[in-house]
Design an enzyme around this catalytic site. Structure first.
Site, short mmCIF file in Angstrom:
data_model
loop_
_atom_site.label_atom_id
_atom_site.label_comp_id
_atom_site.label_asym_id
_atom_site.label_seq_id
_atom_site.Cartn_x
_atom_site.Cartn_y
_atom_site.Cartn_z
N ASP A 71 8.77 -1.96 3.35
CA ASP A 71 7.31 -1.80 3.39
C ASP A 71 6.93 -0.41 3.89
O ASP A 71 7.73 0.29 4.50
CB ASP A 71 6.69 -2.85 4.32
CG ASP A 71 7.25 -2.75 5.73
OD1 ASP A 71 8.46 -2.50 5.87
OD2 ASP A 71 6.48 -2.93 6.69
N GLU A 72 5.72 -0.03 3.59
CA GLU A 72 5.06 1.13 4.19
C GLU A 72 5.89 2.41 4.12
O GLU A 72 6.02 3.13 5.11
CB GLU A 72 4.67 0.83 5.65
CG GLU A 72 3.67 -0.30 5.77
CD GLU A 72 3.19 -0.54 7.20
OE1 GLU A 72 1.99 -0.76 7.38
OE2 GLU A 72 4.03 -0.49 8.12
#
EC number: 3.2.1.52
Lengths: 551, 551
Positions: free
Chosen positions: B331-332
């Site tokens: 993620d991210e």
């Protein structure tokens, strides 16, 4: 202005270190020398020290050895070892008092405004005696709380790297409180004592004990034991007179006055269980028509018998508490409850009085009874803003709760106020609705009140200097619909410390420079068994300013 | 559909009593007879019972005697004394298993979808033997958890007033999890074990352990001890291999699989402390340009050396856990971190690859390494929705977190999903911003997610029946920027129990009828030392439906 000076002195130092004192002293200077506590460090009491001052010193010595708090730096102070290896050792903290040596308890329970909490603390960096002087034992207690916050522990000992310290300190406002509701959910005596400990560490002065409400009546009042027998949740979920005396003594010894509240005439449903004759609309349905929350029920203010009963309870209740202040509530009176109550309507019709007149007379009776017991009435804001009550005297303290914007209306009338506004100080907001059958329900006072929000509060917003004189201070509050012993500490701490600083140090503090100090406080609370929450990841707590929005 | 039947059976009974079983069984009938547990009550194990089943029975017997939970009625069950005085006594619960008698641990760590958790429980009201049968020891464990919830305690003994019970039960979804982040704040092993206990009481199957992140690396990985030596907050704030083995065994014995996560290539700043050569943009400033939160730092996905390092760590990490699932995060990922990283740009330019290609190759390498260790990759949703990664195979499990509305896009691609959406299941939302220097800051995922909100979740919203087959279940999660041991229990419980019921019993539950059962669960948790919060005043908890909005 003291607050301005203090901010200036802090800002000058904040770039280079974190003097983790909370609340921030009025005047503080510190250095960058290492100093250790001698292994035979002692605190020297003044002659004829009162017992509670000696006990306070005992606690200070205990905390110095048991806090075992590592400095909030990446290595938790391990590398300070070298610097402190050759540091001078502090052998003594010498206490002196310049005024009458009354007990802490006596000073802490005196009239607001007459309690001298000022102190001067100097900690030289050469090992010569530290000194703490004050005009009262209460001032010495405040100074001891500050002294405890100067020290960290690593393998080499108990030390600071910020000596010398010179502190002149005293509060801006005399009332710095915390309110706990023990009626929605019950809290054992030990939870209350732990809360009082924590309050004293941040120099709070008042425990506002919302002890009973419509849901339960845990307080055993001599002469009226039927109230708790019928109204406590269980036979064990009570506060006996001995518990109360114990709590009051415990609080007083820690510089805290216990201001109990019996919320009247609303919020009294539970009284119907033992005295149905005194309560209108008990547990009426639908509750939402008769009360702000279930169960409904209000004292029959138009009944002479109920007024007599109420004043008798007020007298008995007053006798249990040594504070000069006692709250009789007065919030959220529901009109329909009385409109639909045949007995109340008969009383009003029989005398030709309207609701406001009846409430004024009821209030006059209960307040005068309180004054006869040597106490000053405290009421919620509606009693002077909403009900056309004519009998609230100017000696009363008014709790502003619905909105901080209502404070101005109260001081415009010349009343003294305590800030307790939901938009800044309600710790229970923002966690969703607790009412059942309400899937999308929010708390009525959304959003969650962060410590930053309460820290930004201005107690004298829009007031003239004369009106500002009417502000006695303020407090955080927790209503316990969704709070129990399971989350008391974590709901309250360290958030409530933010108002403790606003009302000790004065407004205008900066959240950015306050955060490292508040971390330090929260970590120290945990070392002492109070479960303050983490405000940030440990990575941030160990690196002041590194997690700022703009860093 | 099982879920519909179950709701119907519950609604039929809910007017007259509270069968406080959580999660609600697929099929439940109960009566109104009193039955007590014999003072020599025993649980009869099947022949050749595995050790962990015998241990589970031991815990059940312990809970039966130590729960000491009073019924949630105004007198806490005191007046049940008469009814149970002459009640039949239950002497035995007889366990039978119809399949292979594998250990609970073996079944609990099998592939999702192959773990048989179904059981049948009958408790006659005449004192004749109760029976619990299942196809597996895991099914017996689930039945024991249910059996424990049938009993209350008063002075006269351990009893129910709702016998007989006939329960046929099994879960709708196989993945029912809880995610704990132990990197922002550290949690001692005992906190994790207490959480695993609580998870097992509501029949959860997966502990998703987000063990490390950019802020700290508490996990000791054999062969890579430098990661925790440089990256743990302190030398004590670590999980040793022995701790991990202990946690895994503890979880497995309670029917819980431990799915560890090493979030890569983002969220890896801390690796720069021991391996600066593998991390782009470590602790760059301003952090907000390089990461979702401080400190920034991402593995150099375009570097062959970093890929080799990463796969080596994946292999070592895989060896510490017996689960068939391991999350590699994803993620991210911050683009600017790589854009500004000279080494990454040189690698890309040298090979002519773009970011998506480099990430695809990196992902392919790490996922294949994982598969070689016998594990299935788990990733956050961006890996299939945002980065144009071509190498996430259809065996992977996709964690949907940004919004529940993103689930449909994932199943449309044919991926299996685990619901973990912030808008329903993030326990850390709504408590204000934790970033410093940000007085009005809110949490990014406001508002607070109430139990009612997560309870209303529909796992197959807008899906075709084929797409619905791809839903394995879901979980609550807590990111611990503002959570520490001080508020772990109170942040998680009983809220996380709501997803445990949604994914065991199926969606469509009614918050109104669920509330009395959830109260009961929270009270029982407290009796067992898990500090679940109060959902309402005690007055409401003891009076089902009396505090409903419409009551």
């Amino acid at each position: 202005m003291t607050a301005t000076l203090q901010r200036l002195s802090f800002i000058l130092f904040s770039a280079s270190y974190v003097a983790a004192i909370w609340p921030l002293p009025a005047s503080l200077s510190s250095g960058s020398s290492a100093l250790i506590l001698s292994t035979d460090f002692d605190v020297i009491l003044p002659d004829n020290a009162p017992r509670d001052l000696a006990d306070a010193v005992g606690r200070t010595k205990q905390f110095l050895s048991s806090d075992a708090l590592g400095r909030l730096v990446p290595d938790r102070g391990a590398s300070d070892k070298d610097a402190i290896g050759s540091a001078p050792a502090l052998g003594s903290l010498v206490l002196t008092v310049t005024g009458d040596l009354k007990s802490i308890a006596e000073v802490a329970t005196a009239e607001l405004g007459s309690r001298d909490e000022a102190y001067t603390l100097t900690v030289p960096d050469d090992g010569s005696d530290a000194t703490l002087s004050a005009n009262s034992s209460l001032g010495l207690l405040r100074g001891l709380s500050t002294f405890e916050q100067l020290w960290y522990t690593n393998e080499a000992g108990i030390y600071t790297v910020e000596a010398p310290f010179d502190i002149e300190d005293g509060p801006v406002y005399p009332y710095r409180g915390f309110m706990l509701d023990t009626a929605r959910n019950y809290f054992p005596v030990d939870d209350i004592k732990r809360t009082l400990d924590a309050m004293s560490w941040v120099k709070m002065t008042t425990f506002h004990w919302h002890v009973v409400d419509s849901q339960s009546f845990p307080l055993q009042i001599p002469g009226f034991l039927e109230l708790s027998e019928a109204g406590a949740y269980t036979a064990e979920m009570v506060y006996t007179p001995e518990n109360v005396a114990d709590i009051v003594a415990y609080a007083n010894a820690r510089g805290i006055d216990v201001m109990v509240e019996w919320d009247t005439p609303g919020h009294t449903s539970v009284i119907s269980k033992s005295h149905p004759e005194h309560v209108a609309c008990p547990e009426a349905s639908p509750w939402a028509s008769y009360a702000a929350e279930p169960p409904s029920g209000q004292l029959r203010i138009a009944s002479a018998e109920t007024t007599n009963f109420t004043t008798s309870v007020v007298t008995a209740l007053s006798g249990m508490f040594n504070s000069k202040y006692l709250s009789l509530g007065g919030d959220e009176i529901n009109a329909k409850c009385y409109t639909d109550d045949a007995e109340t309507q008969a009383s009003l019709n029989g005398t030709g009085k309207d609701f406001a007149t009846a409430l004024s007379e009821f209030t006059n009776a209960t307040h005068n009874t309180l004054r006869a017991s040597g106490k000053t009435p405290v009421v919620w804001q509606e009693m002077v803003l909403d009900y056309n009550v004519t009998t609230v005297e100017k000696d009363a303290l008014i709790l502003v709760w619905i909105s901080s914007e209502d404070a101005i209306s109260v001081v415009e009338q010349g009343y003294k106020i305590i800030h307790a506004a939901s938009d800044y100080f309600y710790l229970d907001c923002g966690l969703g609705g607790w009412v059942g059958d309400n899937v999308e329900g929010n708390s009525w006072c959304d959003p969650f009140k962060t410590w930053q929000k309460s820290y930004s509060f201005d107690p004298v917003a829009n007031m003239t200097s004369e009106q500002a004189e009417l502000v006695l201070g303020g407090q955080h509050l927790i209503w316990t619909e969704q709070t129990s012993p399971a989350n008391l500490d974590s709901s309250v701490w360290p958030r409530a410390a933010s108002s403790a600083e606003v009302f000790w140090s004065g407004p205008g503090g900066n959240v950015t420079s306050a955060l490292p100090r508040l971390h330090d406080l929260a970590y120290r609370f945990n070392q002492r068994g109070v479960a303050a929450i983490a405000l940030q990841p440990i990575w941030c707590a160990l690196r002041p300013y590194a997690c700022d929005l703009t860093a």
